[in-house]
Design an enzyme around this catalytic site. Structure first.
Site, PDB file in Angstrom:
ATOM      1  CG  HIS A 101       5.770 -14.626  -6.244  1.00 24.27           C
ATOM      2  ND1 HIS A 101       4.430 -14.487  -5.888  1.00 24.27           N
ATOM      3  CD2 HIS A 101       5.907 -13.622  -7.283  1.00 24.27           C
ATOM      4  CE1 HIS A 101       4.024 -13.816  -6.725  1.00 24.27           C
ATOM      5  NE2 HIS A 101       4.552 -12.980  -7.414  1.00 24.27           N
ATOM      6  CG  ASP A 103       4.560 -14.571  -2.206  1.00 28.93           C
ATOM      7  OD1 ASP A 103       5.183 -14.971  -2.639  1.00 28.93           O
ATOM      8  OD2 ASP A 103       4.585 -13.212  -1.822  1.00 28.93           O
ATOM      9  CG  ASP A 134       1.188 -11.522  -9.222  1.00 31.39           C
ATOM     10  OD1 ASP A 134       2.114 -11.859  -9.328  1.00 31.39           O
ATOM     11  OD2 ASP A 134       1.146 -10.446  -8.625  1.00 31.39           O
ATOM     12  CD  GLU A 168       7.033 -10.491  -6.262  1.00 28.61           C
ATOM     13  OE1 GLU A 168       7.469  -9.535  -6.900  1.00 28.61           O
ATOM     14  OE2 GLU A 168       5.965 -10.598  -5.844  1.00 28.61           O
ATOM     15  CD  GLU A 169       2.604 -10.144  -4.920  1.00 27.53           C
ATOM     16  OE1 GLU A 169       2.688  -8.855  -4.882  1.00 27.53           O
ATOM     17  OE2 GLU A 169       2.162 -10.746  -5.792  1.00 27.53           O
ATOM     18  CD  GLU A 192       6.023 -11.416 -10.804  1.00 22.57           C
ATOM     19  OE1 GLU A 192       4.778 -11.644 -11.231  1.00 22.57           O
ATOM     20  OE2 GLU A 192       6.714 -11.513  -9.762  1.00 22.57           O
ATOM     21  CG  HIS A 392      -1.985  -7.323  -6.988  1.00 27.01           C
ATOM     22  ND1 HIS A 392      -1.246  -6.476  -5.963  1.00 27.01           N
ATOM     23  CD2 HIS A 392      -1.198  -8.796  -7.344  1.00 27.01           C
ATOM     24  CE1 HIS A 392       0.029  -7.326  -6.010  1.00 27.01           C
ATOM     25  NE2 HIS A 392      -0.009  -8.268  -6.826  1.00 27.01           N
TER      26      HIS A 392
END
Length: 426
Positions: A101, A103, A134, A168-169, A192, A392
Protein backbone atom coordinates in the site's frame (compact mmCIF):
# COMPACT_ATOMS: atom_id res chain seq x y z
CA UNK A 1 23.46 -22.87 -14.71
CA UNK A 2 23.79 -19.19 -14.00
CA UNK A 3 24.79 -18.11 -10.50
CA UNK A 4 21.60 -16.13 -10.09
CA UNK A 5 22.33 -14.92 -6.59
CA UNK A 6 25.67 -13.34 -7.53
CA UNK A 7 24.17 -11.78 -10.66
CA UNK A 8 21.16 -10.41 -8.79
CA UNK A 9 23.29 -8.92 -6.02
CA UNK A 10 25.67 -7.33 -8.52
CA UNK A 11 22.81 -5.78 -10.49
CA UNK A 12 21.09 -4.46 -7.36
CA UNK A 13 24.34 -2.79 -6.34
CA UNK A 14 24.65 -1.16 -9.76
CA UNK A 15 21.15 0.21 -9.41
CA UNK A 16 21.46 1.20 -5.75
CA UNK A 17 21.94 4.95 -6.15
CA UNK A 18 19.00 5.30 -8.55
CA UNK A 19 16.86 3.05 -6.36
CA UNK A 20 17.50 5.13 -3.24
CA UNK A 21 16.61 8.25 -5.20
CA UNK A 22 13.33 6.63 -6.27
CA UNK A 23 12.49 5.78 -2.67
CA UNK A 24 13.26 9.36 -1.67
CA UNK A 25 10.81 10.60 -4.31
CA UNK A 26 8.15 8.23 -3.02
CA UNK A 27 8.61 9.34 0.59
CA UNK A 28 8.65 12.99 -0.46
CA UNK A 29 5.17 12.45 -1.93
CA UNK A 30 2.90 12.81 1.14
CA UNK A 31 0.40 10.15 0.12
CA UNK A 32 -2.01 10.44 3.02
CA UNK A 33 -5.57 9.35 2.43
CA UNK A 34 -7.06 11.27 -0.49
CA UNK A 35 -3.69 12.43 -1.83
CA UNK A 36 -2.30 9.26 -3.43
CA UNK A 37 -2.89 10.22 -7.07
CA UNK A 38 0.55 11.71 -7.79
CA UNK A 39 2.56 8.75 -6.52
CA UNK A 40 0.19 6.21 -8.06
CA UNK A 41 0.39 7.79 -11.50
CA UNK A 42 4.18 7.91 -11.28
CA UNK A 43 4.26 4.22 -10.31
CA UNK A 44 1.94 3.39 -13.20
CA UNK A 45 4.28 5.19 -15.62
CA UNK A 46 7.27 3.34 -14.21
CA UNK A 47 5.55 -0.04 -14.53
CA UNK A 48 4.62 0.76 -18.12
CA UNK A 49 8.25 1.60 -18.92
CA UNK A 50 9.20 -1.78 -17.48
CA UNK A 51 6.87 -3.42 -19.97
CA UNK A 52 4.19 -4.54 -17.52
CA UNK A 53 0.51 -4.54 -18.44
CA UNK A 54 -0.75 -1.61 -16.34
CA UNK A 55 -4.19 -1.13 -14.84
CA UNK A 56 -4.81 2.27 -13.21
CA UNK A 57 -8.31 2.92 -11.92
CA UNK A 58 -10.34 4.72 -9.30
CA UNK A 59 -12.33 2.13 -7.41
CA UNK A 60 -16.09 2.62 -7.37
CA UNK A 61 -19.35 0.78 -7.72
CA UNK A 62 -22.04 -0.91 -5.69
CA UNK A 63 -20.22 -4.25 -5.79
CA UNK A 64 -17.41 -2.69 -3.77
CA UNK A 65 -19.23 -0.49 -1.25
CA UNK A 66 -21.92 -3.10 -0.54
CA UNK A 67 -19.42 -5.93 -0.08
CA UNK A 68 -19.47 -7.39 3.47
CA UNK A 69 -15.70 -6.89 3.73
CA UNK A 70 -15.76 -3.28 2.56
CA UNK A 71 -14.62 -0.86 5.24
CA UNK A 72 -13.71 2.78 4.68
CA UNK A 73 -14.42 6.18 6.19
CA UNK A 74 -15.40 7.34 2.68
CA UNK A 75 -17.55 6.11 -0.17
CA UNK A 76 -15.81 7.78 -3.11
CA UNK A 77 -12.13 7.57 -3.98
CA UNK A 78 -11.31 10.37 -6.40
CA UNK A 79 -7.64 11.24 -6.01
CA UNK A 80 -6.86 7.75 -4.73
CA UNK A 81 -6.41 5.34 -7.66
CA UNK A 82 -5.23 1.75 -7.46
CA UNK A 83 -2.39 0.50 -9.69
CA UNK A 84 -1.70 -3.06 -10.83
CA UNK A 85 1.07 -4.09 -13.18
CA UNK A 86 1.28 -7.62 -14.58
CA UNK A 87 4.58 -9.10 -15.74
CA UNK A 88 3.27 -11.85 -17.95
CA UNK A 89 5.01 -15.19 -17.75
CA UNK A 90 5.61 -17.69 -20.54
CA UNK A 91 3.09 -20.12 -19.05
CA UNK A 92 3.07 -23.34 -17.02
CA UNK A 93 4.39 -21.63 -13.89
CA UNK A 94 2.98 -20.54 -10.55
CA UNK A 95 1.82 -16.94 -10.29
CA UNK A 96 2.72 -14.51 -7.53
CA UNK A 97 1.18 -11.28 -6.24
CA UNK A 98 3.44 -8.62 -4.72
CA UNK A 99 1.02 -6.43 -2.76
CA UNK A 100 1.81 -3.18 -1.00
CA UNK A 101 0.00 0.00 0.00
CA UNK A 102 1.06 3.59 -0.69
CA UNK A 103 -1.31 5.32 1.73
CA UNK A 104 0.44 6.55 4.84
CA UNK A 105 -0.85 7.69 8.20
CA UNK A 106 -0.68 11.42 8.99
CA UNK A 107 2.64 12.74 10.26
CA UNK A 108 1.13 14.19 13.42
CA UNK A 109 2.85 17.07 15.16
CA UNK A 110 5.64 18.22 12.83
CA UNK A 111 7.44 19.85 15.77
CA UNK A 112 8.18 16.41 17.24
CA UNK A 113 10.08 15.31 14.12
CA UNK A 114 13.81 15.96 13.84
CA UNK A 115 13.30 16.89 10.16
CA UNK A 116 10.39 17.46 7.84
CA UNK A 117 8.26 14.28 8.01
CA UNK A 118 8.45 13.92 4.23
CA UNK A 119 12.12 14.85 3.81
CA UNK A 120 13.40 11.52 2.51
CA UNK A 121 16.67 12.36 4.27
CA UNK A 122 19.43 9.73 4.06
CA UNK A 123 21.84 9.43 7.00
CA UNK A 124 23.83 6.56 8.50
CA UNK A 125 22.39 4.02 6.07
CA UNK A 126 18.78 4.97 6.85
CA UNK A 127 16.16 6.85 4.86
CA UNK A 128 13.80 8.95 6.97
CA UNK A 129 10.23 10.05 6.46
CA UNK A 130 6.60 9.09 6.96
CA UNK A 131 5.91 5.93 4.97
CA UNK A 132 9.57 4.92 4.60
CA UNK A 133 9.04 1.82 6.71
CA UNK A 134 5.25 1.50 6.34
CA UNK A 135 5.58 0.57 3.63
CA UNK A 136 7.25 2.29 0.69
CA UNK A 137 10.60 0.66 1.40
CA UNK A 138 9.00 -2.76 1.09
CA UNK A 139 7.19 -1.71 -2.08
CA UNK A 140 10.55 -0.78 -3.55
CA UNK A 141 11.93 -4.22 -2.65
CA UNK A 142 9.12 -5.82 -4.65
CA UNK A 143 9.64 -3.53 -7.62
CA UNK A 144 13.40 -4.10 -7.61
CA UNK A 145 12.89 -7.86 -7.56
CA UNK A 146 11.02 -7.59 -10.86
CA UNK A 147 13.39 -5.02 -12.32
CA UNK A 148 16.58 -6.96 -11.55
CA UNK A 149 15.28 -10.13 -13.16
CA UNK A 150 14.25 -8.19 -16.25
CA UNK A 151 17.68 -6.60 -16.53
CA UNK A 152 19.28 -10.04 -16.28
CA UNK A 153 17.15 -11.22 -19.17
CA UNK A 154 15.11 -13.64 -17.10
CA UNK A 155 11.84 -14.93 -18.47
CA UNK A 156 9.57 -16.43 -15.84
CA UNK A 157 6.96 -19.10 -16.46
CA UNK A 158 4.39 -17.73 -14.03
CA UNK A 159 2.86 -14.26 -13.93
CA UNK A 160 4.04 -11.70 -11.37
CA UNK A 161 1.36 -9.20 -10.35
CA UNK A 162 2.61 -5.98 -8.73
CA UNK A 163 -0.14 -4.27 -6.74
CA UNK A 164 0.17 -0.72 -5.44
CA UNK A 165 -3.01 -0.15 -3.46
CA UNK A 166 -4.66 2.52 -1.35
CA UNK A 167 -6.82 2.35 1.78
CA UNK A 168 -4.85 -0.32 3.67
CA UNK A 169 -4.55 1.93 6.70
CA UNK A 170 -8.35 2.26 6.76
CA UNK A 171 -9.23 -1.41 6.41
CA UNK A 172 -8.21 -2.75 3.00
CA UNK A 173 -10.69 -1.38 0.47
CA UNK A 174 -7.91 -1.01 -2.11
CA UNK A 175 -6.93 -4.68 -2.01
CA UNK A 176 -10.60 -5.68 -1.89
CA UNK A 177 -11.08 -3.72 -5.13
CA UNK A 178 -8.24 -5.62 -6.82
CA UNK A 179 -9.87 -8.91 -5.82
CA UNK A 180 -13.25 -7.83 -7.18
CA UNK A 181 -11.46 -6.76 -10.37
CA UNK A 182 -10.34 -10.36 -10.82
CA UNK A 183 -6.73 -10.31 -9.64
CA UNK A 184 -5.64 -13.48 -7.86
CA UNK A 185 -2.59 -15.74 -7.91
CA UNK A 186 -1.17 -18.96 -6.55
CA UNK A 187 0.37 -17.03 -3.64
CA UNK A 188 1.23 -13.53 -2.48
CA UNK A 189 4.02 -11.70 -0.69
CA UNK A 190 3.29 -8.55 1.30
CA UNK A 191 6.44 -6.60 2.28
CA UNK A 192 5.07 -4.89 5.37
CA UNK A 193 7.71 -3.96 7.98
CA UNK A 194 8.42 -7.20 9.82
CA UNK A 195 12.09 -6.66 10.74
CA UNK A 196 12.71 -9.26 8.00
CA UNK A 197 10.81 -11.87 10.00
CA UNK A 198 8.45 -14.14 8.07
CA UNK A 199 4.79 -14.00 9.11
CA UNK A 200 2.65 -16.84 7.70
CA UNK A 201 -0.08 -15.78 10.13
CA UNK A 202 -1.53 -12.33 10.58
CA UNK A 203 -3.73 -11.20 13.41
CA UNK A 204 -6.99 -9.58 12.38
CA UNK A 205 -8.74 -6.77 14.18
CA UNK A 206 -11.89 -4.69 14.23
CA UNK A 207 -13.01 -1.46 15.83
CA UNK A 208 -15.84 -1.26 18.34
CA UNK A 209 -17.77 1.45 20.17
CA UNK A 210 -19.38 1.01 23.59
CA UNK A 211 -22.00 3.33 25.05
CA UNK A 212 -22.31 3.22 28.83
CA UNK A 213 -25.36 4.90 30.35
CA UNK A 214 -25.83 6.48 33.77
CA UNK A 215 -28.39 8.83 35.30
CA UNK A 216 -27.70 12.54 35.62
CA UNK A 217 -27.94 14.50 38.84
CA UNK A 218 -26.44 17.61 40.43
CA UNK A 219 -22.87 17.08 41.59
CA UNK A 220 -23.86 18.31 45.06
CA UNK A 221 -26.25 15.40 45.39
CA UNK A 222 -24.36 12.95 43.21
CA UNK A 223 -25.76 10.06 45.26
CA UNK A 224 -29.10 10.74 43.53
CA UNK A 225 -27.57 9.91 40.17
CA UNK A 226 -25.65 7.05 38.58
CA UNK A 227 -22.26 7.94 37.20
CA UNK A 228 -21.63 6.55 33.72
CA UNK A 229 -17.96 7.25 34.35
CA UNK A 230 -17.89 4.93 37.36
CA UNK A 231 -19.87 2.28 35.47
CA UNK A 232 -17.46 2.55 32.54
CA UNK A 233 -14.65 1.46 34.86
CA UNK A 234 -16.50 -1.83 35.36
CA UNK A 235 -16.82 -2.15 31.60
CA UNK A 236 -13.08 -1.64 31.13
CA UNK A 237 -12.43 -4.33 33.75
CA UNK A 238 -14.76 -6.72 31.90
CA UNK A 239 -12.90 -6.06 28.66
CA UNK A 240 -9.66 -6.85 30.48
CA UNK A 241 -11.06 -10.18 31.71
CA UNK A 242 -12.22 -11.04 28.20
CA UNK A 243 -8.78 -10.25 26.80
CA UNK A 244 -7.16 -12.56 29.36
CA UNK A 245 -9.61 -15.40 28.66
CA UNK A 246 -9.04 -15.19 24.92
CA UNK A 247 -5.26 -15.10 25.22
CA UNK A 248 -5.01 -17.80 27.90
CA UNK A 249 -6.51 -20.35 25.55
CA UNK A 250 -4.38 -19.34 22.54
CA UNK A 251 -1.72 -22.01 22.18
CA UNK A 252 0.20 -21.03 19.05
CA UNK A 253 4.01 -21.19 19.15
CA UNK A 254 4.24 -18.40 16.55
CA UNK A 255 2.76 -16.04 19.15
CA UNK A 256 4.90 -17.32 22.03
CA UNK A 257 7.11 -14.21 22.20
CA UNK A 258 4.23 -11.73 22.35
CA UNK A 259 3.07 -10.87 25.89
CA UNK A 260 -0.49 -10.33 24.63
CA UNK A 261 -0.96 -12.10 21.27
CA UNK A 262 -4.45 -10.77 20.48
CA UNK A 263 -5.01 -7.60 22.51
CA UNK A 264 -8.20 -5.67 23.09
CA UNK A 265 -7.30 -2.01 23.29
CA UNK A 266 -9.44 0.85 24.58
CA UNK A 267 -8.17 3.85 22.61
CA UNK A 268 -10.86 6.49 23.20
CA UNK A 269 -12.94 7.42 26.23
CA UNK A 270 -15.34 10.36 26.29
CA UNK A 271 -17.91 11.18 28.91
CA UNK A 272 -19.61 13.87 30.89
CA UNK A 273 -20.49 17.42 29.95
CA UNK A 274 -20.22 19.47 33.13
CA UNK A 275 -18.01 19.28 36.24
CA UNK A 276 -20.98 19.81 38.57
CA UNK A 277 -23.15 17.15 36.96
CA UNK A 278 -23.17 13.39 37.27
CA UNK A 279 -22.16 12.01 33.88
CA UNK A 280 -25.03 10.18 32.21
CA UNK A 281 -23.17 8.92 29.14
CA UNK A 282 -19.68 7.57 28.39
CA UNK A 283 -18.37 6.42 25.02
CA UNK A 284 -15.53 3.93 24.75
CA UNK A 285 -13.88 3.09 21.44
CA UNK A 286 -11.29 0.41 20.84
CA UNK A 287 -9.73 -2.33 18.76
CA UNK A 288 -10.31 -6.05 19.23
CA UNK A 289 -7.67 -8.48 18.01
CA UNK A 290 -8.83 -11.56 16.10
CA UNK A 291 -6.69 -14.70 16.04
CA UNK A 292 -5.62 -16.40 12.81
CA UNK A 293 -8.17 -19.08 12.02
CA UNK A 294 -10.83 -17.38 14.12
CA UNK A 295 -14.02 -16.14 12.49
CA UNK A 296 -14.69 -12.46 13.12
CA UNK A 297 -18.31 -13.22 14.05
CA UNK A 298 -17.01 -15.59 16.75
CA UNK A 299 -14.95 -12.80 18.27
CA UNK A 300 -17.93 -10.44 18.12
CA UNK A 301 -20.09 -12.99 19.93
CA UNK A 302 -17.54 -13.29 22.74
CA UNK A 303 -17.54 -9.53 23.22
CA UNK A 304 -21.34 -9.47 23.32
CA UNK A 305 -21.43 -12.27 25.92
CA UNK A 306 -18.83 -10.53 28.11
CA UNK A 307 -20.90 -7.35 28.13
CA UNK A 308 -24.09 -9.24 28.95
CA UNK A 309 -22.37 -10.78 31.97
CA UNK A 310 -21.92 -7.31 33.43
CA UNK A 311 -25.45 -7.63 34.81
CA UNK A 312 -24.06 -10.32 37.14
CA UNK A 313 -21.45 -7.86 38.42
CA UNK A 314 -23.76 -4.87 38.81
CA UNK A 315 -27.59 -4.94 38.55
CA UNK A 316 -27.47 -1.52 36.87
CA UNK A 317 -26.39 -3.19 33.64
CA UNK A 318 -29.53 -5.34 33.62
CA UNK A 319 -31.52 -2.11 33.55
CA UNK A 320 -29.18 -0.23 31.22
CA UNK A 321 -27.09 -2.72 29.20
CA UNK A 322 -23.98 -1.49 27.44
CA UNK A 323 -24.63 -0.73 23.79
CA UNK A 324 -22.11 -2.32 21.39
CA UNK A 325 -21.45 -1.11 17.86
CA UNK A 326 -18.93 -2.49 15.37
CA UNK A 327 -17.77 0.36 13.16
CA UNK A 328 -14.86 1.68 11.16
CA UNK A 329 -11.73 -0.23 10.26
CA UNK A 330 -11.47 -4.00 10.11
CA UNK A 331 -8.66 -6.33 9.05
CA UNK A 332 -9.32 -9.98 8.26
CA UNK A 333 -6.95 -12.48 9.93
CA UNK A 334 -4.75 -14.61 7.69
CA UNK A 335 -3.28 -18.06 8.09
CA UNK A 336 -0.89 -19.94 5.79
CA UNK A 337 0.43 -23.38 6.72
CA UNK A 338 4.08 -23.38 7.75
CA UNK A 339 4.78 -26.22 5.32
CA UNK A 340 3.37 -24.28 2.36
CA UNK A 341 5.83 -24.51 -0.57
CA UNK A 342 6.32 -20.74 -0.67
CA UNK A 343 7.26 -20.74 3.02
CA UNK A 344 9.95 -23.33 2.34
CA UNK A 345 11.34 -21.34 -0.59
CA UNK A 346 11.34 -18.08 1.36
CA UNK A 347 13.21 -19.56 4.28
CA UNK A 348 15.75 -21.14 1.96
CA UNK A 349 16.39 -17.88 0.11
CA UNK A 350 16.52 -15.90 3.35
CA UNK A 351 19.31 -18.14 4.60
CA UNK A 352 21.16 -17.91 1.28
CA UNK A 353 21.08 -14.10 1.29
CA UNK A 354 21.64 -13.36 4.99
CA UNK A 355 23.57 -16.40 6.14
CA UNK A 356 21.10 -16.74 9.00
CA UNK A 357 18.02 -18.80 9.69
CA UNK A 358 14.78 -16.90 9.19
CA UNK A 359 12.66 -16.08 12.22
CA UNK A 360 9.10 -17.28 11.67
CA UNK A 361 6.44 -15.67 13.84
CA UNK A 362 2.88 -14.35 13.64
CA UNK A 363 2.13 -10.69 13.15
CA UNK A 364 0.76 -8.60 16.03
CA UNK A 365 -1.27 -6.49 13.58
CA UNK A 366 -3.45 -6.93 10.55
CA UNK A 367 -2.56 -6.57 6.87
CA UNK A 368 -4.27 -6.94 3.52
CA UNK A 369 -3.00 -10.52 3.48
CA UNK A 370 -6.12 -11.74 5.23
CA UNK A 371 -8.30 -10.48 2.39
CA UNK A 372 -6.14 -12.15 -0.25
CA UNK A 373 -6.11 -15.43 1.65
CA UNK A 374 -9.81 -15.46 2.52
CA UNK A 375 -11.41 -13.93 -0.58
CA UNK A 376 -9.00 -14.48 -3.47
CA UNK A 377 -7.82 -17.98 -2.60
CA UNK A 378 -4.32 -16.50 -2.66
CA UNK A 379 -2.24 -17.57 0.37
CA UNK A 380 -0.44 -14.45 1.55
CA UNK A 381 2.79 -14.35 3.53
CA UNK A 382 4.02 -11.13 5.12
CA UNK A 383 7.75 -10.41 5.12
CA UNK A 384 9.60 -7.20 4.47
CA UNK A 385 12.21 -4.65 5.43
CA UNK A 386 11.42 -1.97 7.93
CA UNK A 387 11.41 -1.74 11.69
CA UNK A 388 7.99 -2.53 13.09
CA UNK A 389 8.62 -0.33 16.11
CA UNK A 390 9.02 2.86 14.03
CA UNK A 391 5.93 2.47 11.83
CA UNK A 392 3.50 5.33 12.64
CA UNK A 393 6.12 6.89 14.95
CA UNK A 394 7.89 10.22 14.64
CA UNK A 395 11.25 10.04 12.83
CA UNK A 396 10.13 6.95 10.93
CA UNK A 397 12.96 5.40 8.92
CA UNK A 398 14.04 2.33 7.01
CA UNK A 399 17.45 0.65 6.88
CA UNK A 400 18.44 0.77 3.22
CA UNK A 401 20.54 -2.40 3.31
CA UNK A 402 17.42 -4.31 4.35
CA UNK A 403 15.50 -2.98 1.34
CA UNK A 404 18.09 -4.47 -1.01
CA UNK A 405 18.44 -7.70 0.96
CA UNK A 406 14.69 -8.15 0.76
CA UNK A 407 14.74 -7.43 -2.99
CA UNK A 408 17.39 -10.14 -3.41
CA UNK A 409 15.32 -12.63 -1.41
CA UNK A 410 12.21 -11.82 -3.44
CA UNK A 411 14.00 -12.13 -6.76
CA UNK A 412 15.44 -15.54 -5.85
CA UNK A 413 12.05 -16.63 -4.54
CA UNK A 414 10.38 -15.64 -7.80
CA UNK A 415 12.86 -17.75 -9.77
CA UNK A 416 11.92 -20.85 -7.80
CA UNK A 417 8.23 -20.16 -7.30
CA UNK A 418 7.34 -18.95 -10.80
CA UNK A 419 9.95 -21.02 -12.63
CA UNK A 420 12.41 -19.90 -15.31
CA UNK A 421 11.37 -20.33 -18.94
CA UNK A 422 13.72 -21.10 -21.74
CA UNK A 423 14.62 -18.29 -24.13
CA UNK A 424 15.21 -14.58 -23.52
CA UNK A 425 12.78 -12.31 -21.73
CA UNK A 426 10.43 -10.27 -23.86
Amino acid sequence: MANWQALIREQLEKDREASVKLLQEWVQSPSVQGAEEFIQKSIAELLAKMGLDVDLWVMAGEELVSHPYFVSPRQTFEGSPNVVGVWKGAGDGRSLILNGHVDVVPAGDYAQWSDDPFSGKVADGKLYGRGATDMKGGNLSSLLAISVLQKLGVRLKGDVIYQSVVEEESGGAGTLATILRGYKADAALIPEPTNMKIFPKQQGSMWFRLTVKGRSAHGGTRYEGVSAIEKSMLVVQAIGRLEKERNDRLDDPLYAKLPIPIPINIGVIEGGKWPSSVADLVKLEGRMGVAPGEQMDEAKAEMETALQRLAEVDPWFAEQPVELEWYGARWVPGDVAQDHPLMEILQDKFAAVTGERAIVEASPWGTDGGLLTALADTPAIVVGPGVTQVAHYRDEYIVLDDVFRCAEIFALTMLDWCGVAEGPAK
